[in-house]
Design a protein around this motif. Structure first.
Motif: not given
Length: 372
Positions: A329-335, A338-346, A310-313
């Motif tokens: 800050q721009q991130v890449t959402v990998l997957a 549920g309520p979790i997002a897996i990201i890269q870029g931080v 929910k913290m990703i727009d």
């Protein structure tokens, strides 16, 4: 008179002073308000996600189907024998055991007559072989001596002579031989053997029933292994490959079973944008038609982190906290899971906003609240 003039002058001065003060009050209040809004720091919660290898788990539900399934059809005409009495739903058979038999007596007699005619025909060419092809005579003589019409015809003697092949062809030896071999193959189809250890799941016949070639007789399956067909969203397919492991469970019976992805469909369902995935499994308590839940463990994402989705727009941006202020800050959402997002870029150790602030803006003063 002087007192009256003095009172009027004093009143006028007081009124003018009041008007002047009133004009200055809004600007001071506004100035005070601006200063306050710029200097107040909002207390927020922060998280410090760690970089690492994160494995995504895909959840899906599907129905079991036997890996080995044998739809049984008659391939010969005739009447079913008494073996059909045992061919009932739930009956079990071992590999190679007779499942069904069709009366073959009439056809068998016809085949014996064909073989007798072939022996007569082949015997008739022996004098010519002895005279014109003496090197082939002993082979054919021995061949005919070993023939038994109650057994399958052995392979004809080989020859390198083109003239001999023409001679035997002209006498009808080869055509008769292959007609008999074709009839022998058809005779085998009067008896149906179990292709594997299995159980009958559907029976459509009774003993004594007259059947024709193409008549459906029933279905037999092996209960040793099953394939679970599930649908997986296209966005989650990147980490699922042939050989990916899965954990299976049922809401109806206790137990867990292990599985492995063996096939992945080459197309997608256009309506749901999902892909069919087939998982091979086995177990004594499993039955065809059961619904199972699958947890498919995909290949891990390298150097990634998980945060609250929910913290990703919608533009795949998050709020980072640097020097007491909010920064986009721009991130890449990998997957997502549920309520979790897996990201890269931080970068590891970066403080990320964990509190939803609808009026957040770039450079907004914040401070991380201390946990009580």
């Amino acid at each position: 008179m002087k007192k009256r003039i003095l009172s009027i002058s004093l009143a006028a001065a007081i009124i003018l002073m009041a008007v002047g003060i009133a004009k200055t009050l809004p600007s001071r209040a506004e100035k005070s308000k601006v200063i306050t809004s710029q200097s107040i720091s909002t207390a927020v919660e922060a998280e410090y996600p760690q970089l690492g290898d994160i494995q995504q788990t895909t959840h899906a539900t599907g129905k079991l189907r036997a890996t080995h399934r044998y739809e049984i059809f008659a391939q010969a005409d005739g009447q079913l024998l008494s073996s059909a009495n045992k061919f009932k739903q739930g009956a079990t058979y071992r590999k190679g055991q007779v499942v069904l038999a069709i009366d073959q007596q009439e056809y068998k007699m016809s085949l014996l007559a064909q073989k007798s005619e072939f022996i007569t025909l082949a015997t008739g060419v022996l004098p010519d072989l002895k005279t014109d092809y003496p090197e082939a005579y002993p082979l054919w003589h021995q061949y005919l001596s070993d023939l038994n019409i109650h057994h399958k015809l052995p392979q004809l003697p080989a020859t390198d002579s083109e003239q001999l092949r023409f001679f035997l062809t002209g006498k009808g030896i080869y055509s008769n031989y292959y007609n008999i071999k074709s009839s022998e193959e058809k005779l085998d189809k009067y008896t149906i053997y179990a292709p594997f250890d299995g159980v009958v799941t559907d029976s459509k016949i009774e003993a004594g029933t007259a059947v024709r070639s193409g008549t459906e007789l029933g279905t037999m399956i092996s209960s040793k292994s099953f394939d679970l067909e599930v649908t997986v969203p296209l966005k989650e397919m990147a980490q699922i490959k042939i050989g990916t492991k899965a954990k299976l469970s049922s809401t109806e019976i206790d137990g867990e079973w292990s599985g492995q992805v063996i096939r992945i469909s080459g197309d997608i369902d256009q309506a749901s944008q999902s892909v069919k995935v087939f998982i091979r499994t086995s177990g004594a308590s499993l039955r065809e038609g059961m619904f199972l839940n699958a947890e498919i463990k995909g290949a891990p994402f390298k150097h990634a982190m998980s945060i609250d989705r929910k913290m990703i727009d919608n533009n795949q941006k998050i709020w980072a906290i640097k020097d007491g202020k909010l920064h986009r800050q721009q991130v890449t959402v990998l997957a997502t899971e549920g309520p979790i997002a897996i990201i890269q870029g931080v970068d590891e150790g970066t403080a990320l906003l964990k509190t939803v602030i609808k009026s957040a803006y770039e450079g907004m003063p914040v401070h991380i609240a201390k946990k009580s």
